[in-house]
Design a protein around this motif. Structure first.
Motif, PDB file in Angstrom:
ATOM      1  N   ASN A  44     -77.050  28.134  39.542  1.00 17.62           N
ATOM      2  CA  ASN A  44     -76.443  27.608  40.756  1.00 17.62           C
ATOM      3  C   ASN A  44     -75.082  28.234  40.974  1.00 17.62           C
ATOM      4  N   VAL A  45     -74.674  28.266  42.234  1.00 16.78           N
ATOM      5  CA  VAL A  45     -73.351  28.780  42.593  1.00 16.78           C
ATOM      6  C   VAL A  45     -72.775  27.879  43.687  1.00 16.78           C
ATOM      7  N   GLN A  86     -73.175  29.020  37.401  1.00 17.18           N
ATOM      8  CA  GLN A  86     -73.853  28.970  36.109  1.00 17.18           C
ATOM      9  C   GLN A  86     -75.177  29.694  36.289  1.00 17.18           C
ATOM     10  N   ALA A  87     -75.466  30.656  35.416  1.00 18.58           N
ATOM     11  CA  ALA A  87     -76.672  31.466  35.571  1.00 18.58           C
ATOM     12  C   ALA A  87     -77.272  31.813  34.217  1.00 18.58           C
ATOM     13  N   GLY A 132     -68.747  30.538  35.391  1.00 18.59           N
ATOM     14  CA  GLY A 132     -67.439  30.923  35.906  1.00 18.59           C
ATOM     15  C   GLY A 132     -66.839  29.858  36.797  1.00 18.59           C
ATOM     16  N   ASP A 133     -65.500  29.837  36.845  1.00 16.94           N
ATOM     17  CA  ASP A 133     -64.777  28.877  37.680  1.00 16.94           C
ATOM     18  C   ASP A 133     -63.520  29.536  38.227  1.00 16.94           C
ATOM     19  N   LYS A 148     -55.116  29.237  38.378  1.00 16.53           N
ATOM     20  CA  LYS A 148     -54.578  30.367  37.622  1.00 16.53           C
ATOM     21  C   LYS A 148     -55.446  31.614  37.742  1.00 16.53           C
ATOM     22  N   GLY A 149     -56.517  31.536  38.534  1.00 17.73           N
ATOM     23  CA  GLY A 149     -57.400  32.679  38.706  1.00 17.73           C
ATOM     24  C   GLY A 149     -58.800  32.398  38.200  1.00 17.73           C
ATOM     25  N   LEU A 150     -59.619  33.426  38.207  1.00 19.17           N
ATOM     26  CA  LEU A 150     -61.018  33.298  37.812  1.00 19.17           C
ATOM     27  C   LEU A 150     -61.155  33.294  36.288  1.00 19.17           C
ATOM     28  N   ILE A 151     -61.934  32.344  35.783  1.00 19.28           N
ATOM     29  CA  ILE A 151     -62.246  32.262  34.358  1.00 19.28           C
ATOM     30  C   ILE A 151     -63.760  32.328  34.216  1.00 19.28           C
ATOM     31  N   TYR A 152     -64.254  33.279  33.425  1.00 13.54           N
ATOM     32  CA  TYR A 152     -65.700  33.361  33.241  1.00 13.54           C
ATOM     33  C   TYR A 152     -66.057  33.494  31.771  1.00 13.54           C
TER      34      TYR A 152
END
Length: 280
Positions: free
Chosen positions: A115-116, A125-126, A154-155, A159-163
C-alpha cells in the motif's frame, strides 16, 4: 441528470500517432465505471523524466471512496525496466492498496503488493519479489540475474524521507560470480542503520551491523581477495574489521586493515598492514 454515459471519447495526437479512447458511465451519487485504451501514448513532455506506453488498457469502477483499478500496459518509465506491467488495486484518492503489481520486463520479472499513502503525508509498505532480474538497470557493471525477496517501507517526516529495506533472501549471479545477501538497512534523517547486513559475492564477504547518526555504533568485517570483481576501477586485496563508536562529532575508530597490491587511479599500495585506534 443523475447519470452520465460516455459511448466513445477519443483523443489523438498526429505527430506521435497516439490515440486514447474512453468509455463508461458515471452516477451523480459518486459511482463510476470507466474503461480506457491507448496506443503510442507519450507523457514525457508533462514530466521531467521519460514516461511512455506503446499500448495499454485500464478499467476503473466502483464508488469514488473505493475505486477498483485494473491496468495492463506496455510501459517505458525512467525508474523501472521497460516491459508489460499489470496492476490490480483500489484507491480513494488519498491512498492505494496494491493487491498485485507484476512486471514482465527486459530485465527480468518483478512482483509486488502492499500500500501507498500520499495524503496527508507520503508513506508506503511493499513486499517485493524479483525473478531473474538484472541489477545492471540500477547499478553499472552489475550485469547478471538475481532472485530476491524483500520488504520496503517508507515515511515522509518533518525531517525528510525515511525508508527501510529488509532483505529476506537474495541469490543469483552478478558478473558471472555467485551472490548471496540478507539483512536490513534504514536510511534517512541523517541516520543510517544496518542490522546484520551480510553479503557474499564471489570470494568477497561483507558484514555490517550498527548505526551512524548522532551517535555512532558500527561494526564491520570485509574480506575481498580481488576487489576488481566488485569494483571495476579498483585492484588488489583488502581485509579489514573494526568499529566506529561514540558521538558523531568525535567518534573513535578501532580497526585492523590489510591491503595487498592495491591500486585505484593514482593511489597504489604494494603492501600495507595497520592497526588503528584513535579519535577522529
Amino acid at each position: 441528470s443523475e447519470n452520465w454515459h460516455i459511448n466513445n471519447l477519443r483523443s489523438t495526437r498526429k505527430e506521435l500517432k497516439s490515440v486514447v479512447s474512453l468509455k463508461g458511465r458515471a452516477q451523480h451519487k459518486g459511482e463510476v465505471q470507466l474503461t480506457f485504451a491507448w496506443e503510442n501514448l507519450d507523457l514525457s513532455d508533462f514530466f521531467d523524466f521519460r514516461l511512455s506506453s506503446e499500448k495499454g488498457q485500464a478499467s476503473v469502477g466502483g464508488p469514488m471512496t473505493h475505486l477498483k483499478l485494473d491496468v495492463n500496459t506496455e510501459l517505458d518509465l525512467k525508474f523501472i525496466p521497460k516491459g508489460n506491467w499489470q496492476l490490480v488495486g483500489t484507491t480513494d484518492f488519498n491512498s492505494m492498496q496494491v493487491e498485485s503489481l507484476k512486471g514482465d520486463t527486459n530485465r527480468g520479472r518483478l512482483e509486488t503488493s502492499g500500500n501507498v499513502t500520499w495524503s496527508p503525508v507520503l508513506s508506503w509498505q511493499a513486499d517485493v519479489i524479483s525473478q531473474q532480474f538484472n541489477p545492471e538497470f540500477y547499478i553499472d557493471y552489475w550485469n547478471g540475474k538475481v532472485n530476491s525477496r524483500f520488504v520496503s517501507t517508507g515515511d515522509m517526516t518533518d525531517k525528510g524521507l525515511i525508508y527501510n529495506t529488509k532483505i529476506t533472501d537474495l541469490s543469483g549471479k552478478i558478473r558471472s560470480l555467485p551472490v548471496v545477501a540478507n539483512g536490513e538497512f534504514k536510511i534517512g534523517s541523517d541516520q543510517y542503520e544496518f542490522r546484520e547486513l551480510k553479503l557474499v559475492y564471489g570470494d568477497t564477504k561483507l558484514d555490517l551491523h550498527g548505526e551512524l547518526g548522532k551517535k555512532w555504533s558500527l561494526r564491520w568485517f570485509i574480506h575481498s581477495p580481488n576487489l576488481n570483481t566488485i569494483l571495476p576501477d579498483v585492484k588488489g586485496q583488502v581485509d579489514s574489521k573494526g568499529t566506529l563508536t561514540g558521538e558523531s562529532v568525535n567518534p573513535t575508530i578501532d580497526t585492523v586493515l590489510s591491503l595487498q597490491n592495491f591500486e585505484y587511479k593514482k593511489i597504489k599500495a604494494t603492501s600495507l598492514k595497520a592497526e588503528l585506534r584513535s579519535a577522529l
